[in-house]
Design a protein around this motif. Structure first.
Motif: not given
Length: 354
Positions: A180-184, A258-270, A287-295
């Motif tokens: 969760d913190g990694s996403a922020e 945090g997990h929701a923010v990660a998805i939201g960040t990927a969505i707005v990036a796309r 996207e690769k960085i998010l996935l690497k960090n369990n998101l």
């Protein structure tokens, strides 16, 4: 120990180090000597750290009372908030006394909002015990509770008097909660600091946790100092949050913040890539960085549900809403969209990532 000084409507320090929890009483005495402290915490954190904090506060020679509520976002509601206020009144806290928030973001938000409104405002201290709270919710003065209609819809801007971040408390976090913190933190990297992204790209986060927290808090400090009340540039801190909050609400908060923010960040990036603002290579790197960090980087919710829930976002102004779009790693911008355009901007590819 590292220190970040925040120069907002109330000036205060954010103290960052390892093993500093046992010095809480000493740090608090440097800013105030109350006759009574009400510790607000939850059912998980109380078993881990409450006794240590109470022992440290004994150096202040003040009365300590504690209010413990059930761990989880579901407790961040008007009923628990009301119970906290009644507890403070029953224990006769006065304006010369103090609230101490011991826990993650939910605890900090609840205790902070109670402090902002009880007796029209009493001092409070933040002691964050999660990665997410340490870098984000404990700093900047946003306090809130959730309403049935949506997240953080009732709250106040109210700065703490001190933030004490003991990095050792993060050692007890599960991988999921740490993520969760990694996403922020990755969000901060997308906003302002390509160096932050390196820690997450190279998998060297926990061994550099103090530096990461210091960098994230410093970025937030600079933004809050410039726009404390969220009228302009502070809105960029909500990168990933508009759709993230929609996903949280639609999941009945089974998807954590945090997990929701990660998805939201990927969505707005796309979305940003589809608008010609973010390069494909930067989007793929994120996207690769998010996935690497369990998101996660995708959602199964349909675009209509997400769009309708997004209309409750606090950044809505009448018939428009401000999205925060990354334009390159280290830089994002505010992008104004009509509320009737949101659903049309989304697509299966943007939501699912394929």
């Amino acid at each position: 120990m590292k220190k970040v000084h925040v120069n907002a409507s109330r000036e205060y320090d954010v103290l960052i180090g390892r093993g500093i929890l046992d010095n809480s009483g000493e740090f608090i005495a440097s800013v105030k000597n109350p006759s009574k402290i009400a510790i607000i915490t939850d059912s998980v954190v109380s078993g881990l750290y409450l006794d240590r904090v109470v022992k440290s506060l004994s150096k202040l020679s003040c009365e300590i009372v504690s209010f413990i509520f059930k761990n989880g976002e579901q407790s961040k509601n008007i009923n628990v908030y009301s119970d906290i206020l009644e507890f403070l009144a029953e224990n006769e806290l006065s304006r010369t006394d103090m609230i101490l928030a011991l826990g993650g973001g939910v605890v900090g938000d609840m205790a902070g909002f109670a402090a902002a409104t009880y007796l029209r405002g009493i001092d409070f201290i933040q002691i964050p015990t999660t990665f997410l709270a340490a870098i984000d919710s404990s700093v900047g003065g946003k306090t809130a509770i959730d309403l049935r209609a949506g997240k953080n819809l009732c709250g106040a801007f109210y700065q703490p008097s001190l933030v004490i971040c003991d990095c050792e408390t993060l050692d007890t976090l599960s991988d999921e909660i740490f993520a969760d913190g990694s996403a922020e933190a990755i969000k901060y990297g997308m906003l302002r600091d390509t160096r932050l992204m390196k820690y997450f790209e190279e998998g060297i986060v926990k061994e550099n946790i103090e530096d990461i927290i210091f960098e994230c808090v410093s970025i937030k400090r600079d933004i809050v100092n410039a726009d404390e009340y969220d009228r302009g540039m502070r809105q960029i801190l909500n990168l990933g949050h508009t759709f993230g909050h929609s996903i949280e609400k639609l999941s009945d908060f089974s998807v954590s913040h945090g997990h929701a923010v990660a998805i939201g960040t990927a969505i707005v990036a796309r979305l940003s890539e589809s608008l010609g603002k973010l390069s494909k290579s930067d989007r793929e790197k994120l996207e690769k960085i998010l996935l690497k960090n369990n998101l996660q980087i995708a959602t199964d919710y349909d675009k209509r549900s997400i769009a309708l829930t997004a209309l409750l976002d606090k950044k809505r102004n009448g018939n428009t809403i401000n999205f925060i779009l990354p334009v390159r790693i280290g830089e994002s911008e505010i992008y104004k969209v009509g509320t009737d355009e949101i659903e049309n901007l989304l697509s299966e590819e943007i939501l699912r990532g394929h």
